[in-house]
Design an enzyme around this catalytic site. Structure first.
Site, mmCIF file in Angstrom:
data_model
loop_
_atom_site.group_PDB
_atom_site.id
_atom_site.type_symbol
_atom_site.label_atom_id
_atom_site.label_comp_id
_atom_site.label_asym_id
_atom_site.label_seq_id
_atom_site.Cartn_x
_atom_site.Cartn_y
_atom_site.Cartn_z
ATOM 1 N N GLY A 13 0.819 -1.220 0.000
ATOM 2 C CA GLY A 13 0.000 0.000 0.000
ATOM 3 C C GLY A 13 0.843 1.256 0.000
ATOM 4 O O GLY A 13 0.498 2.250 0.633
ATOM 5 N N ASN A 90 1.657 -2.376 5.276
ATOM 6 C CA ASN A 90 1.071 -1.048 5.477
ATOM 7 C C ASN A 90 -0.342 -0.928 4.902
ATOM 8 O O ASN A 90 -1.149 -0.183 5.443
ATOM 9 C CB ASN A 90 1.994 0.006 4.854
ATOM 10 C CG ASN A 90 1.310 1.354 4.755
ATOM 11 O OD1 ASN A 90 1.208 2.087 5.739
ATOM 12 N ND2 ASN A 90 0.799 1.695 3.566
ATOM 13 N N SER A 145 -3.164 0.100 14.118
ATOM 14 C CA SER A 145 -3.785 1.367 14.505
ATOM 15 C C SER A 145 -4.081 1.359 15.998
ATOM 16 O O SER A 145 -4.307 0.292 16.576
ATOM 17 C CB SER A 145 -5.096 1.526 13.723
ATOM 18 O OG SER A 145 -5.882 2.561 14.286
ATOM 19 N N TYR A 159 -12.935 -2.376 11.139
ATOM 20 C CA TYR A 159 -11.532 -1.980 10.896
ATOM 21 C C TYR A 159 -10.693 -2.378 12.108
ATOM 22 O O TYR A 159 -9.624 -2.993 11.974
ATOM 23 C CB TYR A 159 -11.501 -0.475 10.665
ATOM 24 C CG TYR A 159 -10.149 0.205 10.611
ATOM 25 C CD1 TYR A 159 -9.324 0.062 9.500
ATOM 26 C CD2 TYR A 159 -9.729 1.038 11.646
ATOM 27 C CE1 TYR A 159 -8.104 0.727 9.434
ATOM 28 C CE2 TYR A 159 -8.515 1.708 11.586
ATOM 29 C CZ TYR A 159 -7.707 1.544 10.474
ATOM 30 O OH TYR A 159 -6.498 2.207 10.420
ATOM 31 N N ALA A 160 -11.205 -2.077 13.307
ATOM 32 C CA ALA A 160 -10.471 -2.396 14.529
ATOM 33 C C ALA A 160 -10.311 -3.903 14.707
ATOM 34 O O ALA A 160 -9.291 -4.365 15.227
ATOM 35 C CB ALA A 160 -11.184 -1.797 15.737
ATOM 36 N N ALA A 161 -11.317 -4.664 14.256
ATOM 37 C CA ALA A 161 -11.224 -6.124 14.363
ATOM 38 C C ALA A 161 -10.049 -6.634 13.528
ATOM 39 O O ALA A 161 -9.257 -7.472 13.975
ATOM 40 C CB ALA A 161 -12.525 -6.767 13.900
#
Ligand code: NAD
Length: 248
Positions: A13, A90, A145, A159-161
């Protein structure tokens, strides 16, 4: 300070944003960098920037969520440069990333986040890890993150998972590979400035204890250390890089 001459790095990425900054940083210290992105034109733009600064780079476009494509891409990099010594996972923001409370989501909403942030990391690691262990040297660095380490009420739970899953995976990878000279660390990243207009981000900057958003160069500085010889005793860690926004 951190000499990476002779090392081959793959940054996923890396066609823009944080990944492009990390790729430029690695190249500036002598690494030959394979610049991955879903979009070949973006990867080529980063390659051109590295070349203009006197560094060595090649574009390696593939989808990190597609294991066969990852294996083929890693093979192309080994053929054109040499096998990958430093992997920076990334890629992590699927196209059209939105914000939605979990109660408003469906399983279809979750999949892109887990595909890129967890399977993407595992795919790339699986493709390079045997070679690193066989050559008794390797560095795996995953950009996660803060959202993977603390709860937030922002509507980013899928996203957090994915991000939290990668943090957990990296700890196990680190211990399985520790005796082979291969380290694996994760950066739990805070808010990065990806807008050219400082007015647009001023309110966000005020929420950061050091008073500004992060820049790709801030991330590159930590990646350079983790990729270096100096970091051979640093493994299995999740490093918070966030201007003081989350303290541990
Ligand atoms: N920007 C932030 O504030 C922030 C905060 C915390 C963590 N992060 C993490 O930092 C990393 C980089 O973020 P960014 O803001 O620079 O992202 P970005 O969206 O600006 O750039 C990411 C690049 O990854 C590419 N990409 C997306 N999916 C891909 C895939 N499946 N395969 C290959 N390439 C793919 C995109 O084409 C894009 O060029 C991500 O992992 C993100 O989750 C960012």
């Amino acid at each position: 300070m951190f000499d990476l001459s002779g090392r081959i790095a793959l940054v996923t990425g890396a066609g823009q944003g944080v990944g492009a900054g990390v790729a430029r940083g690695l190249a500036s210290r002598g690494a030959a960098v394979a610049v991955n992105d879903l979009h070949e034109d973006r990867a080529k733009a980063t390659v051109d920037a590295i070349g203009a600064a006197g560094g060595q780079a090649m574009a390696a476009a593939f989808d990190v969520g597609d294991f066969e494509a990852v294996v083929a891409g890693v093979r192309r990099v080994a053929g054109a440069l040499r096998p990958v010594d430093v992997l920076v996972n990334n890629a992590g923001i699927p196209a059209g990333m939105g914000i939605k409370a979990f109660r408003d989501t469906t399983p279809e909403d979750w999949r892109p986040y887990v595909d890129v942030n967890l399977y993407g990391v595992m795919n790339c690691c699986r493709a390079v890890i045997d070679g690193m262990c066989e050559r008794s040297w390797g560095r795996v660095i995953t950009i996660s993150s803060g959202a993977g380490t603390v709860g937030l009420s922002l509507g980013v739970s899928p996203y957090a998972a994915g991000k939290g899953g990668a943090i957990s995976f990296m700890r196990h990878l680190a211990l399985e590979c520790a005796r082979y000279g291969v380290t694996a660390n994760t950066i739990a990243l805070g808010l990065i400035n990806n807008q050219s207009d400082p007015q647009a981000t001023a309110h966000l900057a005020r929420s950061i204890p050091v008073g500004r958003l992060g820049e790709p160069e801030d991330v590159a500085a930590l990646v350079l250390y983790l990729a270096s010889e100096a970091a051979s005793w640093m493994t299995g860690q999740t490093l918070q890089l966030n201007g003081g926004n989350v303290t541990t």
